[in-house]
Design a protein around this motif. Structure first.
Motif, mmCIF file in Angstrom:
data_model
loop_
_atom_site.group_PDB
_atom_site.id
_atom_site.type_symbol
_atom_site.label_atom_id
_atom_site.label_comp_id
_atom_site.label_asym_id
_atom_site.label_seq_id
_atom_site.Cartn_x
_atom_site.Cartn_y
_atom_site.Cartn_z
ATOM 1 N N PRO A 83 -1.931 15.682 -9.124
ATOM 2 C CA PRO A 83 -2.449 14.467 -9.757
ATOM 3 C C PRO A 83 -3.963 14.328 -9.588
ATOM 4 C CG PRO A 83 -1.318 13.929 -7.721
ATOM 5 C CD PRO A 83 -1.159 15.408 -7.919
ATOM 6 N N TYR A 84 -4.583 13.703 -10.575
ATOM 7 C CA TYR A 84 -5.981 13.302 -10.490
ATOM 8 C C TYR A 84 -6.119 12.005 -11.266
ATOM 9 C CZ TYR A 84 -7.014 14.775 -15.306
ATOM 10 O OH TYR A 84 -7.035 14.889 -16.666
ATOM 11 N N ARG A 85 -7.194 11.276 -10.991
ATOM 12 C CA ARG A 85 -7.407 10.003 -11.674
ATOM 13 C C ARG A 85 -8.888 9.783 -11.897
ATOM 14 N NH1 ARG A 85 -4.215 4.755 -10.138
ATOM 15 N NH2 ARG A 85 -4.671 3.568 -12.009
ATOM 16 N N GLU A 86 -9.250 9.633 -13.156
ATOM 17 C CA GLU A 86 -10.617 9.263 -13.519
ATOM 18 C C GLU A 86 -10.762 7.767 -13.271
ATOM 19 O OE1 GLU A 86 -13.041 11.262 -14.687
ATOM 20 O OE2 GLU A 86 -11.850 13.085 -14.869
ATOM 21 N N PRO A 87 -11.948 7.291 -12.883
ATOM 22 C CA PRO A 87 -12.138 5.849 -12.668
ATOM 23 C C PRO A 87 -11.731 5.038 -13.907
ATOM 24 C CG PRO A 87 -14.056 7.074 -11.924
ATOM 25 C CD PRO A 87 -13.162 8.051 -12.629
ATOM 26 N N GLY A 88 -10.887 4.048 -13.683
ATOM 27 C CA GLY A 88 -10.439 3.182 -14.768
ATOM 28 C C GLY A 88 -9.349 3.763 -15.645
ATOM 29 N N GLN A 89 -8.853 4.937 -15.318
ATOM 30 C CA GLN A 89 -7.829 5.605 -16.129
ATOM 31 C C GLN A 89 -6.522 5.713 -15.346
ATOM 32 O OE1 GLN A 89 -8.348 6.798 -19.366
ATOM 33 N NE2 GLN A 89 -10.321 5.751 -19.227
ATOM 34 N N ARG A 90 -5.463 6.047 -16.066
ATOM 35 C CA ARG A 90 -4.164 6.261 -15.413
ATOM 36 C C ARG A 90 -4.159 7.617 -14.702
ATOM 37 N NH1 ARG A 90 -1.111 9.835 -18.509
ATOM 38 N NH2 ARG A 90 -1.750 10.043 -20.676
ATOM 39 N N VAL A 91 -3.197 7.817 -13.858
ATOM 40 C CA VAL A 91 -3.039 9.096 -13.160
ATOM 41 C C VAL A 91 -2.636 10.159 -14.179
ATOM 42 C CG1 VAL A 91 -1.679 10.365 -11.454
ATOM 43 C CG2 VAL A 91 -2.409 8.038 -10.971
ATOM 44 N N ARG A 92 -3.296 11.296 -14.098
ATOM 45 C CA ARG A 92 -2.964 12.450 -14.927
ATOM 46 C C ARG A 92 -2.740 13.646 -13.999
ATOM 47 N NH1 ARG A 92 -5.751 12.076 -20.630
ATOM 48 N NH2 ARG A 92 -5.813 9.828 -20.799
ATOM 49 N N TYR A 93 -2.415 14.803 -14.612
ATOM 50 C CA TYR A 93 -2.105 15.974 -13.800
ATOM 51 C C TYR A 93 -2.917 17.180 -14.245
ATOM 52 C CZ TYR A 93 1.691 13.211 -12.017
ATOM 53 O OH TYR A 93 2.411 12.223 -11.408
ATOM 54 N N GLU A 94 -3.298 17.972 -13.250
ATOM 55 C CA GLU A 94 -3.965 19.256 -13.483
ATOM 56 C C GLU A 94 -2.959 20.358 -13.177
ATOM 57 O OE1 GLU A 94 -8.517 18.656 -12.193
ATOM 58 O OE2 GLU A 94 -7.123 18.947 -10.533
ATOM 59 N N TYR A 95 -3.243 21.531 -13.712
ATOM 60 C CA TYR A 95 -2.395 22.690 -13.479
ATOM 61 C C TYR A 95 -3.178 23.702 -12.665
ATOM 62 C CZ TYR A 95 0.508 20.519 -16.958
ATOM 63 O OH TYR A 95 1.289 19.630 -17.633
ATOM 64 N N VAL A 96 -2.607 24.132 -11.544
ATOM 65 C CA VAL A 96 -3.263 25.111 -10.677
ATOM 66 C C VAL A 96 -2.302 26.259 -10.401
ATOM 67 C CG1 VAL A 96 -4.823 23.455 -9.592
ATOM 68 C CG2 VAL A 96 -2.574 23.851 -8.594
ATOM 69 N N LEU A 97 -2.865 27.437 -10.224
ATOM 70 C CA LEU A 97 -2.063 28.608 -9.888
ATOM 71 C C LEU A 97 -1.436 28.464 -8.512
ATOM 72 C CD1 LEU A 97 -4.263 31.634 -10.999
ATOM 73 C CD2 LEU A 97 -1.991 31.084 -11.851
ATOM 74 N N THR A 98 -0.214 28.906 -8.395
ATOM 75 C CA THR A 98 0.433 29.011 -7.095
ATOM 76 C C THR A 98 0.283 30.454 -6.620
ATOM 77 O OG1 THR A 98 2.523 29.650 -8.091
ATOM 78 C CG2 THR A 98 2.160 27.272 -7.743
ATOM 79 N N GLU A 99 0.754 30.723 -5.425
ATOM 80 C CA GLU A 99 0.747 32.107 -4.936
ATOM 81 C C GLU A 99 1.563 32.993 -5.876
ATOM 82 O OE1 GLU A 99 2.214 34.569 -1.011
ATOM 83 O OE2 GLU A 99 1.517 32.511 -0.737
ATOM 84 N N ARG A 100 2.678 32.466 -6.338
ATOM 85 C CA ARG A 100 3.517 33.221 -7.282
ATOM 86 C C ARG A 100 2.756 33.495 -8.583
ATOM 87 N NH1 ARG A 100 9.626 31.680 -9.241
ATOM 88 N NH2 ARG A 100 10.166 33.814 -9.737
ATOM 89 N N GLY A 101 2.000 32.530 -9.052
ATOM 90 C CA GLY A 101 1.184 32.720 -10.245
ATOM 91 C C GLY A 101 0.124 33.783 -10.036
ATOM 92 N N GLY A 102 -0.410 33.864 -8.829
ATOM 93 C CA GLY A 102 -1.403 34.878 -8.505
ATOM 94 C C GLY A 102 -0.857 36.287 -8.612
ATOM 95 N N GLU A 103 0.460 36.436 -8.456
ATOM 96 C CA GLU A 103 1.084 37.757 -8.566
ATOM 97 C C GLU A 103 1.022 38.315 -9.989
ATOM 98 O OE1 GLU A 103 5.023 37.334 -6.986
ATOM 99 O OE2 GLU A 103 4.297 36.944 -4.963
#
Length: 163
Positions: A83-103
């Motif tokens: 999750p991340y939240r810009e000031p004054g905005q609703r909570v949104r989500y980012e996508y990040v690589l996991t260890e499995r994704g790194g494979e």
């Protein structure tokens, strides 16, 4: 011109006596990442993209396709939503690589190398280098002992498969 291929060994050496369909790990992996949309979204995450709108824009896919693929990649543990939240905005989500994704990095490098040999309309290249020394980054197939192994020196043996 024929290229060497793997050698089948063991009880499954007779190709007409069995089929890998349905249980092969390559097949299972392709079910998840075997689409253009999955791979270009992963490419963008590897390039540092994290937010949905950014991934859609740079991957050149529709929002519906991106939402479906990203959900599959998260469910498979390749990506994680944070999750991340810009000031004054609703909570949104980012996508990040996991260890499995790194494979999947060697697969991405292999596709890059293969794609460099295909005809293209625009000049230029995507050069990947090691930040530590500046040398090009390459993907190689090696055995556990460290030897580089071409397909012709590979033996495929099915083990622990019920008859």
């Amino acid at each position: 011109m024929s290229q060497e291929v793997m050698t089948l060994a063991g009880r499954r050496a007779d190709r007409d006596g069995w089929s890998a369909a349905g249980w092969c790990p390559i097949e299972r992996a392709l079910e998840l990442v075997g689409t253009r949309s999955a791979m270009v979204l992963l490419r963008e995450v590897y390039f540092g993209g994290r937010r949905f709108d950014e991934l859609v824009r740079h991957a050149g896919v529709t929002e519906a396709v991106a939402a479906k693929r990203l959900k599959q990649l998260v469910e498979a543990g390749v990506l994680a939503r944070t999750p991340y939240r810009e000031p004054g905005q609703r909570v949104r989500y980012e996508y990040v690589l996991t260890e499995r994704g790194g494979e999947l990095f060697p697969l991405l490098l292999g596709l890059k190398r293969f794609g460099e040999q295909l005809p293209r309309e625009e000049p230029g290249e995507l050069r990947l280098t090691h930040a530590g020394c500046g040398a090009r980054v390459e993907s190689q197939v090696r055995c556990e002992a460290g030897h580089e192994v071409p397909p012709g020196e590979t033996v495929a043996r099915v083990v622990n498969l019920r008859d």
